[in-house]
Design a protein around this motif. Structure first.
Motif, PDB file in Angstrom:
ATOM      1  N   ASP A 347       0.824  -1.220  -0.039  1.00  0.00           N
ATOM      2  CA  ASP A 347      -0.081  -0.529  -0.130  1.00  0.00           C
ATOM      3  C   ASP A 347       0.622   1.216  -0.107  1.00  0.00           C
ATOM      4  OD1 ASP A 347       1.207  -0.563   2.448  1.00  0.00           O
ATOM      5  OD2 ASP A 347      -1.146   0.236   3.876  1.00  0.00           O
ATOM      6  N   GLU A 348       1.823   1.053  -0.010  1.00  0.00           N
ATOM      7  CA  GLU A 348       2.907   2.360   0.237  1.00  0.00           C
ATOM      8  C   GLU A 348       4.025   2.575  -1.271  1.00  0.00           C
ATOM      9  OE1 GLU A 348       5.527   2.510   3.493  1.00  0.00           O
ATOM     10  OE2 GLU A 348       3.623   2.527   4.542  1.00  0.00           O
ATOM     11  N   VAL A 349       3.347   1.253  -2.520  1.00  0.00           N
ATOM     12  CA  VAL A 349       4.657   1.524  -3.660  1.00  0.00           C
ATOM     13  C   VAL A 349       4.456   2.748  -4.154  1.00  0.00           C
ATOM     14  CG1 VAL A 349       4.260  -1.215  -3.368  1.00  0.00           C
ATOM     15  CG2 VAL A 349       3.080  -0.340  -4.677  1.00  0.00           C
ATOM     16  N   GLN A 350       3.235   3.708  -3.889  1.00  0.00           N
ATOM     17  CA  GLN A 350       3.653   4.724  -5.416  1.00  0.00           C
ATOM     18  C   GLN A 350       3.912   5.658  -4.454  1.00  0.00           C
ATOM     19  OE1 GLN A 350       1.004   3.235  -3.772  1.00  0.00           O
ATOM     20  NE2 GLN A 350      -0.391   4.585  -1.894  1.00  0.00           N
ATOM     21  N   ASP A 351       5.331   5.025  -3.830  1.00  0.00           N
ATOM     22  CA  ASP A 351       6.185   6.367  -3.103  1.00  0.00           C
ATOM     23  C   ASP A 351       7.742   6.071  -3.762  1.00  0.00           C
ATOM     24  OD1 ASP A 351       4.130   7.753  -1.751  1.00  0.00           O
ATOM     25  OD2 ASP A 351       4.363   6.276  -0.136  1.00  0.00           O
ATOM     26  N   TYR A 352       7.535   4.815  -4.531  1.00  0.00           N
ATOM     27  CA  TYR A 352       8.489   4.209  -4.961  1.00  0.00           C
ATOM     28  C   TYR A 352       9.145   3.831  -6.046  1.00  0.00           C
ATOM     29  CZ  TYR A 352       9.492   3.440  -0.067  1.00  0.00           C
ATOM     30  OH  TYR A 352       9.819   3.798   1.413  1.00  0.00           O
ATOM     31  N   THR A 353       8.555   5.290  -7.477  1.00  0.00           N
ATOM     32  CA  THR A 353       8.616   5.015  -8.655  1.00  0.00           C
ATOM     33  C   THR A 353       7.550   3.937  -9.028  1.00  0.00           C
ATOM     34  OG1 THR A 353      10.225   3.459  -8.384  1.00  0.00           O
ATOM     35  CG2 THR A 353      11.130   5.691  -8.208  1.00  0.00           C
ATOM     36  N   PHE A 354       6.489   3.434  -8.914  1.00  0.00           N
ATOM     37  CA  PHE A 354       5.513   2.207  -8.946  1.00  0.00           C
ATOM     38  C   PHE A 354       4.095   2.623  -8.696  1.00  0.00           C
ATOM     39  CE2 PHE A 354       8.776  -1.182  -6.616  1.00  0.00           C
ATOM     40  CZ  PHE A 354       9.252  -0.962  -7.768  1.00  0.00           C
ATOM     41  N   GLY A 355       3.709   2.141  -9.762  1.00  0.00           N
ATOM     42  CA  GLY A 355       2.397   2.941 -10.196  1.00  0.00           C
ATOM     43  C   GLY A 355       1.058   2.026  -8.549  1.00  0.00           C
ATOM     44  N   PRO A 356      -0.029   3.111  -8.190  1.00  0.00           N
ATOM     45  CA  PRO A 356      -0.074   2.109  -6.932  1.00  0.00           C
ATOM     46  C   PRO A 356      -1.265   1.105  -7.011  1.00  0.00           C
ATOM     47  CG  PRO A 356      -1.664   3.681  -8.351  1.00  0.00           C
ATOM     48  CD  PRO A 356      -0.180   3.581  -8.677  1.00  0.00           C
ATOM     49  N   ILE A 357      -1.350   0.089  -5.839  1.00  0.00           N
ATOM     50  CA  ILE A 357      -1.821  -1.498  -6.454  1.00  0.00           C
ATOM     51  C   ILE A 357      -3.393  -1.049  -6.071  1.00  0.00           C
ATOM     52  CG2 ILE A 357      -1.855  -3.514  -5.312  1.00  0.00           C
ATOM     53  CD1 ILE A 357       1.173  -3.817  -4.999  1.00  0.00           C
ATOM     54  N   PRO A 358      -4.102  -1.500  -6.740  1.00  0.00           N
ATOM     55  CA  PRO A 358      -5.631  -1.506  -6.222  1.00  0.00           C
ATOM     56  C   PRO A 358      -5.555  -2.661  -5.116  1.00  0.00           C
ATOM     57  CG  PRO A 358      -5.412  -1.837  -8.258  1.00  0.00           C
ATOM     58  CD  PRO A 358      -4.205  -2.087  -8.473  1.00  0.00           C
TER      59      PRO A 358
END
Length: 451
Positions: A347-358
């Motif tokens: 739930d925090e990947v969007q802070d690390y160059t990744f797109g968010p996970i639904p």
């Protein structure tokens, strides 16, 4: 006086010549032969007429039963006969002298041979198979039967009795029907199903592929030539079943029997297999998982996301657009030098160059045990010898400022601890940092609780 004598002589000569002309009138020799086209005497029959008559000027043909029925041609050509029977071909030949002669020739036409028969199977088609024959052939007087693989194998009358086929396979039945001048052949096939044979496979449910109790098995029935099944289970939630492909669960460790009896109306067959159910360690062991650096993931070369539930690695283009809550591990590496790495919560990947996970869930990580300032610790040696979840069960996984920090590739192997949103605790062993440009990745083993 001389002139008078000349007249007398001329008159006598003329009378003599007329008398001689009447005596030498041309005779007629009526003659012809016939040719049956292709030597086929079964209707329809085509007959060619070859007229060899001599001394005639006119011809009157009569073709009893033929088409045409009459002709005045010297060579009437080919005559068609569409019905069977005994017929007469007649020729009346005449000439200018008034001479007439006749000749007749008999012709026998056979019924058309139309071979045909019907196979009647008594009961089912499982070996042994008994059949009878219904012969509906027309125009034949002789019958020669061959039954490949049958008992009997030969028969030479119109209607054979019962024929038995003991072996499975395709058995050809051949009938040669004749009328004394020609024969026609027809074939058909009796398909005898193979003898009943019981067989099956055991396919564990996805979550039970380690065969640790409880284990649910999907039974795949591979029996042949059966119409019914009787399953018997030892120490399972079911004791028996008559389904074709039942599902059964074994709750206790040990070696258990599964018996299948397959049967048809004539025979039965039994297959017994054993399944070994192991003690439940509550530990899932996953080995040699490759997790890519951020560019490898985002370029869809090597995924950086992993699910301990599906046991699959996911690249950027493999993320479900509506729900990817099954993903519980995410790895971030800044570059192929691996000087900045960390495991992050889905739930925090969007802070690390990744797109968010639904619908992402939260996973707690301890990247740096040495900086965690917490009680949860696990060594490489302990990871390697772990055969159940006892070491994981006692861990108190806390996220601390020091514990969630990044790490480099200076320590190898490295143990990272985690706890999923549903309370399952686990450990990641980083075994290798692979530098391969945009394909760079790490290789890890994972040991995680099942429940």
């Amino acid at each position: 006086m001389r002139q008078y004598r000349n007249h007398i002589v001329f008159g006598l000569l003329f009378g003599f010549l007329v008398s001689c002309a009447k005596e030498v009138a041309l005779p007629i020799d009526p003659n012809f032969d016939i040719e049956v086209v292709d030597h086929d005497y079964s209707v329809p029959v085509y007959v060619k007429i070859n007229n060899q008559t001599e001394g005639a000027d006119t011809f009157q043909w009569t073709f009893d039963g033929g088409e045409p029925a009459t002709s005045t041609d010297k060579n009437p050509g080919t005559i068609l006969y569409n019905r069977a029977g005994n017929f007469t071909i007649s020729l009346k030949a005449s000439n200018r002298d008034g001479t007439q002669e006749t000749k007749s020739m008999g012709l026998s036409i056979d019924e058309a041979i139309v071979p045909n028969f019907k196979i009647n199977v008594e009961g089912d088609d499982f070996a042994p198979v008994t059949i009878t024959i219904e012969n509906t052939t027309k125009g034949a007087t002789t019958f020669d039967w061959t039954f490949a693989g049958g008992i009997p194998q030969k028969f030479d009358a119109r209607t054979p009795g019962k024929i038995v086929f003991q072996e499975s396979g395709d058995h050809v039945i051949t009938l040669e029907a004749g009328n004394g001048r020609e024969t026609h052949t027809i074939t058909d096939t009796v398909v005898v199903a193979s003898g009943v044979s019981a067989d099956f496979e055991m396919e564990p449910a996805f979550e039970d592929d380690d065969f640790q109790a409880p284990v649910t098995l999907n039974l795949i029935n591979n029996s042949t030539s059966a119409i019914g099944y009787e399953w018997t289970f030892e120490a399972a939630d079911l004791s028996n079943s008559t389904e074709i492909n039942p599902t059964v669960t074994f709750h206790t460790p040990g070696v258990h029997q599964i018996k299948l009896k397959a049967y048809n109306n004539k025979r039965s067959s039994t297959k017994i297999k054993e399944v070994t159910i192991y003690e439940n360690t509550n530990l899932r062991v996953l080995e040699n998982i490759e997790l890519g650096i951020s560019t490898a993931h985002n370029s869809n070369q090597v995924g950086a996301f992993f699910s301990t539930t599906t046991r699959e690695v996911y690249k950027a283009d493999e993320i479900a657009p509506d729900d990817a809550s099954f993903i519980d591990i995410a790895f971030f590496a800044l570059n192929q030098d691996f000087n900045f790495n960390k495991f992050v919560s889905p739930d925090e990947v969007q802070d690390y160059t990744f797109g968010p996970i639904p619908n992402a869930k939260h996973t707690k990580f301890i990247n740096l045990q040495e900086s965690c300032e917490c009680e949860a610790t696990l060594t490489v040696a302990e990871f390697d010898v772990m055969e159940d979840d006892s070491l994981l069960a006692v861990l108190n996984i806390e996220e601390t400022i020091g514990g969630i920090q990044d790490f480099d590739n200076s320590v190898l192997p490295r143990i990272v601890l985690f706890e999923t949103w549903d309370g399952r605790k686990g450990a990641i062993k980083i075994k290798e940092f692979v530098q391969d440009g945009t394909n760079s990745h790490i290789v890890v083993d994972v040991k995680v609780q099942k429940q």
